[in-house]
Scaffold this motif. Structure first.
Motif, PDB file in Angstrom:
ATOM      1  N   TYR A 134      55.565   3.294  68.303  1.00  9.60           N
ATOM      2  CA  TYR A 134      54.662   2.301  67.720  1.00  9.60           C
ATOM      3  C   TYR A 134      54.387   2.660  66.270  1.00  9.60           C
ATOM      4  CZ  TYR A 134      50.772   5.632  68.203  1.00  9.60           C
ATOM      5  OH  TYR A 134      49.951   6.722  68.085  1.00  9.60           O
ATOM      6  N   GLU A 135      53.957   1.649  65.538  1.00 14.06           N
ATOM      7  CA  GLU A 135      53.560   1.891  64.150  1.00 14.06           C
ATOM      8  C   GLU A 135      52.076   1.566  64.041  1.00 14.06           C
ATOM      9  OE1 GLU A 135      56.028   0.782  60.412  1.00 14.06           O
ATOM     10  OE2 GLU A 135      54.611  -0.866  60.729  1.00 14.06           O
TER      11      GLU A 135
ATOM     12  N   LEU B 183      56.969  -0.798  68.964  1.00 16.65           N
ATOM     13  CA  LEU B 183      58.381  -0.749  68.585  1.00 16.65           C
ATOM     14  C   LEU B 183      59.285  -0.612  69.808  1.00 16.65           C
ATOM     15  CD1 LEU B 183      57.946   1.674  65.531  1.00 16.65           C
ATOM     16  CD2 LEU B 183      58.140  -0.815  65.475  1.00 16.65           C
TER      17      LEU B 183
ATOM     18  N   THR C 150      48.858   1.167  61.301  1.00 14.55           N
ATOM     19  CA  THR C 150      48.607   0.982  59.869  1.00 14.55           C
ATOM     20  C   THR C 150      47.112   1.064  59.596  1.00 14.55           C
ATOM     21  OG1 THR C 150      50.528  -0.452  59.711  1.00 14.55           O
ATOM     22  CG2 THR C 150      48.948  -0.558  57.894  1.00 14.55           C
TER      23      THR C 150
ATOM     24  N   LYS D  81      52.246   4.247  59.694  1.00 15.08           N
ATOM     25  CA  LYS D  81      52.788   5.518  60.197  1.00 15.08           C
ATOM     26  C   LYS D  81      53.462   5.260  61.537  1.00 15.08           C
ATOM     27  CE  LYS D  81      50.059   9.246  60.113  1.00 15.08           C
ATOM     28  NZ  LYS D  81      48.971  10.098  60.650  1.00 15.08           N
ATOM     29  N   LYS D  82      54.751   5.695  61.627  1.00 16.96           N
ATOM     30  CA  LYS D  82      55.466   5.524  62.897  1.00 16.96           C
ATOM     31  C   LYS D  82      55.212   6.729  63.781  1.00 16.96           C
ATOM     32  CE  LYS D  82      59.162   2.399  61.656  1.00 16.96           C
ATOM     33  NZ  LYS D  82      60.443   2.265  61.024  1.00 16.96           N
ATOM     34  N   ASN D  83      54.959   6.483  65.039  1.00 15.58           N
ATOM     35  CA  ASN D  83      54.763   7.567  65.990  1.00 15.58           C
ATOM     36  C   ASN D  83      55.931   7.599  66.966  1.00 15.58           C
ATOM     37  OD1 ASN D  83      51.809   8.926  65.966  1.00 15.58           O
ATOM     38  ND2 ASN D  83      51.867   6.945  64.957  1.00 15.58           N
ATOM     39  N   THR D  84      56.438   8.780  67.197  1.00 11.01           N
ATOM     40  CA  THR D  84      57.695   8.919  67.935  1.00 11.01           C
ATOM     41  C   THR D  84      57.477   9.680  69.238  1.00 11.01           C
ATOM     42  OG1 THR D  84      58.169  10.915  66.668  1.00 11.01           O
ATOM     43  CG2 THR D  84      59.088   8.853  65.831  1.00 11.01           C
TER      44      THR D  84
ATOM     45  N   ALA E  71      61.100   5.931  67.980  1.00 11.44           N
ATOM     46  CA  ALA E  71      59.837   5.407  67.434  1.00 11.44           C
ATOM     47  C   ALA E  71      59.173   4.518  68.480  1.00 11.44           C
ATOM     48  CB  ALA E  71      60.108   4.622  66.160  1.00 11.44           C
TER      49      ALA E  71
END
Lengths: 218, 307
Positions: A58-59, A35, A61, A67-70, A56
């Motif tokens: 990366y996402e 992202l 799946t 799941k988005k990681n921030t 955010a």
């Protein structure tokens, strides 16, 4: 810990590259979608209760559950392993790197962490000083409180489960406290920095020198 | 009626065989139910009952230390019960009124749990108590995160888990302290608004030994289920994060009314409430998901809520 510290070398390193490079790894297995791109600014988690998520990154799946990681640190994205875009990755695979600009206080802490005995958090939990240690700190201050191998120093609190944590390491005095009561600490993050009593003057010298040098050059 | 002295391991085993196990059999099937029952069978293998104690947790520590000093091993799953506690306390040194009529004590567990599953342990006493209450005719019994048991918003039972490392062999134990208001109906003024007992709710006293058996049989079942799930996870490889919906957490969700509540949160919420937020769920390791008014989200694994 050596009595002799090459201040010029240490400070020169931080002057030439005053950044920390924070690698971001896949939280679990799954298909990854980035992202952010190299050069993007990212913001850290914020808010009084650390409840406003950072940028955010990366996402991931797994089993149709994205799941988005921030970001938990601010900085600039310096590297993205874009070859992994859309691919299945294993937990722990390196995905990207954030270049985080270090402040003076952070640099002092990093240098100190290289020379202090760091006692890390065994689990992600909230931590408190054991009652006996707490009362000694209140009476005399942390830097007058000595700890030795096997001492019960901290209580780890997790899901209404309070577990005593015993100090393991060389004896010394509590120089740095990295946790706040009631605030969660990640597994492996430093809880305490312990310094052998006879090395305290050296630690003071480091702090004074870094402060003076950084103020002079900034 | 304080007939706790009737509670001996053989009586508990009989209750499990006659009542608890058949009730579980239908939902889980014979093979799985038997495996879970085997894993949990050590709970209550030794029961020590005292007319009174200061704190049951202190007695548990002294018992472990005494066993080690005498060269004996400690029976994990031992129960220490007292008809009354004279210096009991809850978390944060809060007073806990523990007179005759209640079920007070401590379950002693050697720490043989995998780190991934330890968070689930504190959920178990709340589930066991809530199920025992519902079985006793209290359908409104519910759990407030983490494990307070409430009936009509009043606390009927409280639990805490304290770690202990034995003095000689340095073995780690979990001491699961429990306090259930059963037939004790009088509370100190400061607790009258917030506490209740089973006999007050039902309007009649209950058989303390029978209720205790029901509670411990359910503790036994869920501890067995915890070990069973660990074994299943290890058979699947046991790598990385446990991301399944743990059946104990699923059961907790069925019995708790915390999800959907607007709560006050704090590590010690009575002395120091930190913020208010809406509970939107729990993570798969039991952490509470809290949505703030500005849309931000906190996940708390430690602390307490009030609503």
């Amino acid at each position: 810990m050596s009595e002799e510290i090459d201040f010029d070398e240490i400070l020169g390193k931080y002057h030439s590259d005053p950044f920390e490079y924070v690698d971001i790894f896949a939280e679990h297995t799954g298909t990854v979608r980035f992202l952010v791109e190299v050069g993007n600014d990212v913001e850290a988690v914020s808010g009084e209760w650390k409840h406003i998520p950072g940028t955010a990154l990366y996402e991931i799946t797994r089993e149709r559950n994205p799941k988005k990681n921030t970001a938990t640190t601010n900085g600039v994205v310096s590297e993205v392993y874009s070859g992994l875009e859309g691919r299945f990755v294993e937990a722990g695979e390196k995905l990207l790197t954030i270049r985080h600009p270090l402040k003076k206080k952070e640099i002092i802490e990093r240098i100190l962490q290289e020379v202090l005995i760091i006692f890390p958090a065994p689990e992600r939990a909230k931590y408190f000083f054991a009652p006996d240690v707490q009362s000694r700190i209140e009476k005399k201050g942390a830097r007058e409180v000595s700890v030795k191998n096997g001492d019960e120093i901290i209580i780890m609190s997790l899901m209404k489960r309070d577990t005593p944590v015993y100090y393991s390491g060389d004896p010394g005095v509590i120089h740095s406290v990295y946790f706040q009561p009631g605030v969660s600490v990640d597994q492996g993050a430093p809880l305490l920095g312990v310094c052998p009593a006879d090395k305290l003057p050296l630690i003071k010298k480091i702090i004074t020198r870094v402060k003076a040098d950084w103020d002079k050059s900034s | 009626m304080d007939n706790l002295s009737q509670l001996i391991p053989a009586v508990l085993n009989d209750h499990v065989s006659a009542v608890e196990f058949p009730a579980r059999l239908q939902a889980h099937g014979e093979q799985k139910a038997e495996a879970i029952a085997r894993y949990g069978a050590f709970i209550g293998s030794e029961i020590r009952i005292y007319p009174s104690l200061g704190r049951a947790m202190d007695q548990a520590r002294a018992h472990i230390a005494g066993c080690e000093q005498n060269g004996r091993s400690v029976a994990s799953g031992s129960l220490i019960l007292a008809s009354r506690l004279d210096s009991s306390k809850g978390r944060f040194q809060r007073s806990w009124h523990a007179p005759l009529g209640g079920l007070w004590g401590c379950l002693l567990l050697a720490d043989t749990f995998l780190p991934t599953f330890r968070n689930i342990l504190p959920l178990i006493p709340g589930i066991a108590c809530c199920e025992a209450l519902r079985q006793e005719g209290v359908p409104d019994a519910t759990i407030r995160w983490v494990n307070d048991v409430l009936v009509n918003r009043k606390k009927q039972a409280g639990f805490l888990v304290e770690g202990f490392v034995s003095p000689i062999h340095h073995e780690q134990y979990h001491l699961l302290g429990f306090g259930l208001n059963v037939n004790n109906e009088a509370f100190p003024v400061e607790l009258q608004e917030d506490a209740t007992s089973l006999s007050t709710i039902l309007g009649e006293s209950v058989n303390l030994c029978s209720f205790a058996m029901s509670f411990f049989a359910k503790i036994r079942w869920y501890i067995g289920l915890l070990f069973y799930e660990e074994a299943q996870w290890l058979e699947r490889g046991g790598h990385g994060e446990y991301t399944d919906n743990h059946p104990i957490l699923t059961r907790w969700l069925e019995l708790s009314d915390t999800i959907g509540q607007r709560v006050s949160f704090g590590y010690d919420v009575v002395q120091n409430p930190q913020y208010e937020a809406l509970v939107t769920g729990v993570t798969n390791d039991g952490g509470l998901i809290l949505e703030h008014d500005d849309g931000g989200v906190s996940i708390e694994h430690s602390g307490e809520v009030r609503y």
